[in-house]
Scaffold this motif. Sequence first.
Motif, PDB file in Angstrom:
ATOM      1  N   LYS A 133       3.062  -0.906  -3.237  1.00 16.99           N
ATOM      2  CA  LYS A 133       2.351  -1.651  -4.278  1.00 16.99           C
ATOM      3  C   LYS A 133       0.849  -1.386  -4.189  1.00 16.99           C
ATOM      4  O   LYS A 133       0.185  -1.127  -5.207  1.00 16.99           O
ATOM      5  CB  LYS A 133       2.649  -3.148  -4.105  1.00 16.99           C
ATOM      6  N   VAL A 134       0.326  -1.457  -2.947  1.00 16.09           N
ATOM      7  CA  VAL A 134      -1.113  -1.219  -2.756  1.00 16.09           C
ATOM      8  C   VAL A 134      -1.447   0.219  -3.138  1.00 16.09           C
ATOM      9  O   VAL A 134      -2.483   0.498  -3.756  1.00 16.09           O
ATOM     10  CB  VAL A 134      -1.515  -1.517  -1.293  1.00 16.09           C
ATOM     11  N   LEU A 151      -7.801  -3.931   3.941  1.00 17.69           N
ATOM     12  CA  LEU A 151      -6.356  -3.915   4.214  1.00 17.69           C
ATOM     13  C   LEU A 151      -6.080  -4.315   5.659  1.00 17.69           C
ATOM     14  O   LEU A 151      -5.163  -5.088   5.956  1.00 17.69           O
ATOM     15  CB  LEU A 151      -5.776  -2.520   3.944  1.00 17.69           C
ATOM     16  N   VAL A 178      -0.740   4.293   2.883  1.00 21.08           N
ATOM     17  CA  VAL A 178      -1.326   3.929   1.583  1.00 21.08           C
ATOM     18  C   VAL A 178      -2.240   5.046   1.081  1.00 21.08           C
ATOM     19  O   VAL A 178      -2.124   5.513  -0.055  1.00 21.08           O
ATOM     20  CB  VAL A 178      -2.127   2.608   1.689  1.00 21.08           C
TER      21      VAL A 178
END
Lengths: 238, 773
Positions: free
Chosen positions: B8-9, B283, B296
Motif C-alpha cells: 500500500k505504501v 516509515l 517499499v
Amino acid sequence: MAAWPPTVHTMTDAVRVTAVSKRYEATGPAALDHVTMRVEAGEAVAVTGPSGSGKSTLLNLIAGLDRPSAGEVEVAGVHLGRLSEAGLARFRRDQVGVVFQFFNLLDDLTTRDNIALPAQLAGARPGVVRARTDELLDRLGIAGHANAYPARLSGGERQRVAIARALVNRPALLLADEPTGAVDGRTGAAVAQILRRLAGDGQTLVLVTHDAALAQSCTDREIALVDGRIARLEEVSR
Amino acid sequence: MNAGAVAKVMRAGVGRHRLQTVVVGLVVFAASAMVVLGIGLLVAADLPFERAFAAQRGAHAVVSYDARLVADVDLAATTSRPGVLASAGPFALTTLDLSGPGGTRLPELTVVGRADPVAAVDALELSAGRWVRGSGEIVMSRDFDGLVKIGDTVRIADGPALTVVGLANSVTETANAWVLPELVEVLRSDRPAVAQMLYRFASAADESAVAAAIASTTAGLPVGAVLGAGSYLTYQLAANQTAATATPFVLAFAVLGMVISVLIVANVVSGAVVAGYRGIGVLKAIGFTPAQVVAVHSGRMLAPSALGVAVGVVVGNLLAVPVLNETARAYDVTVATVPWWASLVAIVALLLTVGAAAVLPAVRAGRLPATQAIVLGRGPRPGRGRWARRVLARTRLPRTVSLGLAMPLARPVRAAGALVAIALGATTLILATGLVSSLAAIADGLNRAVAAPVRVHLAGGGLRGLPPPNNAGDVAALLGATSGTARVTEVRQIEATVLGVAKPVVVTGYFGDASWVGYRLIAGRWTGGADEAVLPTRLLRSSGTQVGDMLNLRAGQRQVTVHIVGEVFDLDHEGLHVIAAGEVVRDLEAEAPSTWFEVMVAPGVDADAYVTALNDALPPGVIAWREGLQDDTITLFLGLIVTLTLLVVVVAGLGVFNTALLNTREQTREIGILKTIGMTPRQVRLMVIASLAALGAVTSLLALPLGLATHRQVLDAMARAAVTGLPSEFVAVFRPIELILLAGAGLAIAIVGALVPAGWAARSRPATAMRAE
C-alpha cells in the motif's frame, strides 16, 4: 545594473487591502474572507488572532508571496494583482522586507552574505552592498558574527540577521510574521525592542503576532482576525 | 506490519511522486531501447555473412553450364557426386539488357528462371513484394532497390515489358533478377542456353577446398561444358570486411550508449531513493523494519522500471528493424535481426541495475535511526561546499550565477553522476560529428563522385572475359564534343601478377593527366611519368614495398616495372590494386578487356541532365551513369551514427533533467526564501541552469579531448580492419569553429536538460514553495 537603493514610494497609504478573500482549494473554506484594511505610511500595525485565523495568509498577500482569490492588494502605490511573477519578485526585492518566525536564513551563507543577498539580487554595486551590510551589522549588534554561519548563531542573533536582511534594500514596508515566536522570552524582548526602534524611526511595519504584549509594545494599531474575517480594529495605547 | 501495508505504501509512493516515477520510467525506457539496439548491432556486426549464409542455405559454388553440351540428366548426376551435400537447379540463365522506369538504362543483368524462391540451396529472401506468378513479371535483386520499385515496368531491349513484382536477395548473388523458367527460353532469343547449378559441399572451408569440390563435381563432363564457377568465399570476404570495418564504431557507440544508460539509470534511481530519505525516516518511526523500508523503495523504483523496460524493449526491437535492415544491406546479407536474448539481457540487466541502485541507498537509510533519516531527507547536509560558496560570493559574478555554481557541491555524488553522463553524452556528440565528416570524406575518397561524377562504360567492360571494346576512340571523341564536359580521361584495366603476392592484382591505367579524378593520397604524390604508379596500403604491405620502391608487374609474357610514387586511399579489388599511368596497362596488354571513361562536368552543369543527354547520344552497348555520392555502407554508418547519437544524447539529457529536478525539489525551501527576498523567476531559472552549466563546462573540458581521441581511435581501428592508411584530411576533419562549438557540447546538454526543471522552479510561488517544504 539596476538603480540602488530602489525608489521608495511616498504615499499616504502604504498598504491598501480591499475586499480580499483567499481560498487554498476552490471548494475549501476561506482562509481570508472579504478583508479590507489600510496601513498608512510610517504606521506600525499589528495583525493578531488565534492560530488559523488567516494572519500569515494576509501577510503573504501583502508581501506578494501569494495571490488573493478575490479582491485587491495595493502596497506603496503598486497594485499587486497587475504584476507578473517577475514583477512581484522585483516588488518584494525593492519595496518589502519580510521577517519570518523561523528566520528562513540560508544555512550555507554567512551572516554577511545572507544580509547582502537581496541587495546583490537587485544589482547593487559591491561597494555599496558592503557599506550597507556593515551598517546593518553594526546597527543590529551582530557585527561580531559577520562571518558566522546561521547554525552557529543563537535564535535571537538569527532573527537580527533576518531583520537586517529585510532592511538591506530600505523597504517601504517591513512585514514580520511572528518574529518572536521561535525565541525565548528575553530574546523576544530584544527583538521587540529592535522593531519598536524601527517603528519609531518611521519604518512602516505590519507585524503578525498572537502575542498581545508584543503587538502593544511595537505598534500603533491592532487588527484582530478571527476565522479569516476582521473581528476588531483598534488603536493601541502605549 | 504485513506485506499488504508495504504494498500500500509502495503504491501510494508511486502515485504521490508521479513526476519522479515518470522520469525513472522514461530513463529506463530509453536505456533499454539503447541496450537492445546496441546488442543487435554488435551481433549484426559479428560474422553477418556466416549467419545469413546458414539461414539461406547459401551455395558454396555457383556453376554455369553450356546447356547445349550437357543434358539435364548429366546435371542431375553431378548432384550425387561425392562431397555434394545439397544442390538446386538446373535453372535456365540468360543475360539481358534492360531499361528501367523512364528509360533508365540498367547494367547488363543475369536473369535466372526459378518457379519458387525456396530451394534446398540458395533460398531467396523476398525483401519486398512477392514471387513471380506470370510470364509478364520479374523479381529484381534487392541491389536495385531505389532504381526500381514494386509495380514499375522494365523493358528488355527489343523484347517485352515486365512488371517488377518483388525484390529479393541471394546471399551469394546468384542472379540479378528472376523470372518464371519458361520465360527465360523466350527472353534469351538467339543467345546460348545456359544452365545454373547451385551446390553445397561437405568441404568448402577455403578456395582450394571449393575448387577441388567443383572439379570433383564436374568431372567427366564434356570439355567446355562448364562456362564458369563462382565461390561463396568472394562474398564472404567482402561482407566480413565491411562488418570488420563497421565493428569499431558500432562497438564505440554501443558501449558508450550502454554504459551511459546503465550509469544514468543508477544515478536517477539512487537519487530518487535518497530524495525519499525523509519518508523512510517517517516509515521507520511508525514501525517499518529496515527490510520493509527496502521493499517499499525498491518496489517504488521497480514498478515504473518494469513498465519502462517492457516498452523500451519493444521500441528497441522496432527501432532495430530499419537500422538492421540497413545493416544487412550494407553487409550485403539478407537480414540482420535482433537476437531474442538481447531483450532478455536488457530486461535482466536494467532491472538488476534499478534494483541495486534502489536497494543500496535504501539499506543505508534503513539502518539509520529514524530521526537521522528524516534530517538527511530534508535536503543536502548543511556545510557541504561552503568554502566554494564563500569564494564564489566574493567574485564579481552575478549573485544568481555564483549561487547556482555552488549548488552541485551540496550533492557531490549526484553531481559526479551527472558529470559523467554529460561527459559521455558530449563525447558521443563529438565522436559522431567527427565520424560524419570523416565518413563523408572517406565515401568521397572511395567513389570519387565529386571529382569525377560521370562514368561511361564500354560494352565488354568489367573483366568478364568478353572481347575488348573497339569503339573507345569514337566514345572519346563524342565525350570531348559533348557540351558540359570539363575533363575526361580514358581508363583501362587488366589483371596482372606481382611476385610475392598470392592473388592477382588489378592494374588500372589512366591516360593523360588524371590527378583530378579524386584519389586521396596518404603519402607521396600522384603519377607524373609513364612508368609511375600509386598503390593502396594493402598492396604495399602484401608486396613488402613502400613509396619510392620499384614494383614488377607481369601479365602473360609481358613484364613492366613501375616506380611507386605514392600511397593512395583505395579499397577497390580488396586493396590489391595498382593505379598507374595508362602506358603501364598498354605495355602489359595492348587490348585491355575493360575500358571506361571518367568525366568531370563543367561548373554549373547538372550531372544528371548531362548523363541523360549523353546516354541518348552514346552508341548501343555504351552506358553512362552518375556515380552515387554515397554508398550503402557509408549510408548505413551515417544512419547508425545519427540514431545512436540521438539516443545517447537523449539519455544524457534525461540524466541532467533528473539531477536538476532532484536538486530543485530538495532545495524548495532555499528557492522559496530566495524568491521571498526578491529573486525573480528569471534569476531562479538562471541559478538552476548555472548549477548544471557549471558541470557542463567542466565536462566540455573533459569531453573535447576524450571525443577527439575516441574519434581518432575509432578511425584507426576501422582503417586497420580495412587494411588501409588514412589521408590526414580524413582524420583532421574538425574546423576551428566546429571545435569551438563542440567544446560547448557538454554545456549545451546540461543547459537543455536543466531548462524544464529550472522553469518549474521559477514558476512556483514562494508561499507555495515554503508550504511545500
